[in-house]
Design a protein around this motif. Structure first.
Motif, mmCIF file in Angstrom:
data_model
loop_
_atom_site.group_PDB
_atom_site.id
_atom_site.type_symbol
_atom_site.label_atom_id
_atom_site.label_comp_id
_atom_site.label_asym_id
_atom_site.label_seq_id
_atom_site.Cartn_x
_atom_site.Cartn_y
_atom_site.Cartn_z
ATOM 1 N N LYS A 1 28.257 66.978 -20.369
ATOM 2 C CA LYS A 1 29.585 67.145 -19.771
ATOM 3 C C LYS A 1 30.638 67.368 -20.850
ATOM 4 C CE LYS A 1 33.115 64.729 -17.023
ATOM 5 N NZ LYS A 1 33.496 65.904 -16.225
ATOM 6 N N ASP B 1 28.763 57.369 -15.670
ATOM 7 C CA ASP B 1 29.862 57.213 -14.710
ATOM 8 C C ASP B 1 30.795 58.416 -14.617
ATOM 9 O OD1 ASP B 1 29.301 54.849 -13.487
ATOM 10 O OD2 ASP B 1 30.612 53.618 -14.729
ATOM 11 N N ILE C 1 30.022 61.466 -14.970
ATOM 12 C CA ILE C 1 29.313 62.573 -14.319
ATOM 13 C C ILE C 1 29.174 62.278 -12.834
ATOM 14 C CG2 ILE C 1 27.124 63.846 -14.237
ATOM 15 C CD1 ILE C 1 26.870 63.168 -17.279
ATOM 16 N N ALA C 2 28.737 61.060 -12.528
ATOM 17 C CA ALA C 2 28.674 60.564 -11.146
ATOM 18 C C ALA C 2 28.661 59.040 -11.220
ATOM 19 C CB ALA C 2 27.419 61.077 -10.437
ATOM 20 N N PRO C 3 29.612 58.366 -10.572
ATOM 21 C CA PRO C 3 29.665 56.896 -10.644
ATOM 22 C C PRO C 3 28.333 56.261 -10.253
ATOM 23 C CG PRO C 3 31.662 57.743 -9.643
ATOM 24 C CD PRO C 3 30.736 58.922 -9.793
ATOM 25 N N GLN C 4 27.927 55.253 -11.036
ATOM 26 C CA GLN C 4 26.618 54.622 -10.868
ATOM 27 C C GLN C 4 26.784 53.163 -10.441
ATOM 28 O OE1 GLN C 4 23.626 56.447 -11.699
ATOM 29 N NE2 GLN C 4 25.116 58.131 -11.779
ATOM 30 N N THR D 1 35.543 53.563 -13.677
ATOM 31 C CA THR D 1 36.006 54.605 -12.761
ATOM 32 C C THR D 1 37.137 54.094 -11.864
ATOM 33 O OG1 THR D 1 34.140 54.025 -11.316
ATOM 34 C CG2 THR D 1 33.877 55.943 -12.733
#
Length: 532
Positions: free
Chosen positions: A39, A146, A148-151, A164
């Protein structure tokens, strides 16, 4: 190419690190500032997210200007956002090794008085006992992916908030700009101490900005504004990578490619293949390890023009194999946490292998005898440094500060050096007892203190021995309190205990049992005899 592009550094261009961060973000805008895990994040996005982070801290925590905030993260973009956001909120950074044990964390957090922590969610189980034993009031957690996509985050026994959510809430809040001066404290960079307890080197905005300008001058035409791509496999919580990637290359408009796990060589090489990288930093073990990989040898190195080595002595073998593989020479440098860190650096293309180069501009160096008197040319002595990058002292330790400063303001490094006739310096020995494992300092007293608390150990001594992979390894020589029936089982028990108390690189790799240890007439254990 001249050895330095400048004769002096201009400290009037930035009022503080806050000014440097905000000015650089505005200057380079949509250019990519950082890449991590595939990213890319622009300068504008870094400015925006660090502003949101700072706004959250201002509105939803008790933190005041000058308070300390610890960041315990690997090389991920969240580190950058948190560090810049904290600085913009007027806080003092406490860079913290993610590998630290409970004992080490409690000492560092209590010594610094840190009130907030930004931590990788994977590390939360280690913190259950730490938070209750410190002044930490705010704990912000993040998963590596996180942004890239919240985990999902790990569970723990204390209250946390996700990174986030901090950014989301901060985006709705007004950020109040903070004014800082060059003399203000910017970071506490912890370094090992000969007493076994780490000390916080107090680094000001001036220290860090000055050192960035000093390195910029030394790298000269190899550092073109807005064009560089620098790969960062070394941890940015370490002052070496922090300076290069979070201060210098950001100010120059470069792109830093953050490597969260440099031990994953296959992933590192894949990332390198995706970028026409112009700069790289590493240590002997990484240089050699990469050059033995066929996939690395097949990469395109046509853009690579700067390779920097620091943290441990560069070997001839590593320098040779790197140049043969990449076509780029390695510029070895020298520095310490107390000097922000760079004291000296070989200029690319003008290197003298086996030396640490010449001091960077506006840096004065002396070689001193045991009485702090300068030795005659050609003689060895302790390297002492004076310059705008030298710390103001150790946090809350005036006596220890006084021990390392001369009457005329030089910082005594504890390293033994010699000057060549043409102004280069060689490190011929280190602090007599310090061990360097893969670039990390290990102080025997700290390991001995831990070992001595083990019920089976009567006395012990810790020394460094040569190791083909890490440069040096930790060896513990132990006298047991009673004769053991099963030495191998006892050794296993001691190692298990050490792993609970010490970061992995400090754990003894070798344990030897003796009936007694060599001592001086006053009972001091003689490590040098064990080394010999």
């Amino acid at each position: 190419m001249a050895y330095d592009a400048d004769t002096s550094i201009d400290l009037t261009q930035y009022r503080s690190l806050i000014d440097l961060i905000e000015s650089s973000a505005k200057r380079y805008g949509d250019k990519t500032a950082y890449v991590c895990l595939g990213k890319a994040t622009s300068f504008n996005e870094i400015e925006r997210d660090s502003r949101y982070f700072a706004a959250y801290l201002q509105h939803h925590t008790e933190l005041q200007v000058g308070d300390r905030i610890a960041i315990q993260l690997p090389n991920i973009t969240q580190f950058v956002i948190a560090a810049y956001g904290a600085i913009r909120a007027g806080l003092v950074l406490v860079n913290t090794n993610p590998l630290y044990t409970e004992r080490e964390l409690i000492h560092q957090f209590n010594d610094s008085g840190a009130k907030a922590l930004v931590v990788l969610s994977d590390l939360l189980p280690t913190l259950n006992n730490v938070v209750a034993s410190t002044q930490l009031k705010t704990v912000i957690t993040t998963h590596a992916l996180d942004l890239i996509a919240p985990q999902p985050q790990s569970q723990c026994e204390f209250t946390t908030i996700t990174f986030t959510k901090v950014l989301a809430e901060g985006s709705c809040l007004a950020f109040t700009p903070v004014s800082a001066k060059l003399e203000d404290l910017a970071a506490l960079q912890y370094t090992g101490g000969t007493t076994g307890l780490s000390k916080g080197a107090m680094l000001s905005h001036r220290n860090l900005i000055a050192n960035a300008m000093q390195i910029k001058s030394r790298l000269s035409d190899r550092l073109v504004q807005g064009e560089e791509i620098f790969v960062a496999p070394l941890p940015v919580y370490h002052i070496y990578a922090f300076m290069v990637n979070l201060v210098l290359y950001f100010e120059r408009g470069g792109c830093s490619v953050l490597i969260p796990n440099p031990r994953d060589i296959a992933s590192l090489i894949k990332t390198l293949s995706e970028h026409p990288f112009t700069g790289f930093a590493g240590l002997n073990t990484l240089f050699v390890g990469l050059c033995h990989q066929p996939e690395f040898k097949s990469l395109n190195f046509s853009h690579l023009k700067v390779t920097i080595s620091g943290g441990t002595a560069l070997t001839q073998a590593a320098a040779n194999v790197w140049q043969a593989t990449t076509g780029c020479t390695i510029s070895e440098g020298y520095g310490l946490s107390e000097t922000s860190p760079v004291v000296s650096l070989n200029a690319p293309g003008l290197e003298q292998l086996g030396t640490i180069g010449k001091p960077v501009i506006e840096t004065q160096v002396k070689i001193l005898d045991l009485n702090d008197q300068e030795v005659p040319p050609g003689e060895t002595g302790e390297l002492a440094v004076k310059g705008p990058q030298v710390m103001s002292g150790y946090w809350n330790k005036p006596q220890e500060t006084a021990m390392v400063m001369t009457q005329d303001g030089y910082f005594k490094t504890g390293d033994i050096a010699i000057a060549t006739e043409d102004g280069f310096h060689k490190i011929v020995d280190r602090k007599k007892d310090m061990i360097i494992v893969s670039g990390f300092n290990v102080y025997p007293n700290e390991v001995e203190e831990v070992l001595s608390a083990h019920k089976e150990i009567l006395e012990c001594a810790v020394i460094g021995v040569e190791h083909e992979h890490s440069g040096e390894a930790v060896k513990a020589v132990i006298v047991l309190s009673s004769l053991s029936q099963d030495l191998e089982q006892t050794k296993a028990d001691i190692l298990r205990y050490c792993r609970e108390q010490l970061t992995a690189y400090k754990v003894p790799k070798i344990i030897e049992f003796m009936e007694s240890l060599p001592k001086s007439t006053v009972g001091k254990i003689l490590r040098r005899e064990l080394r010999n």
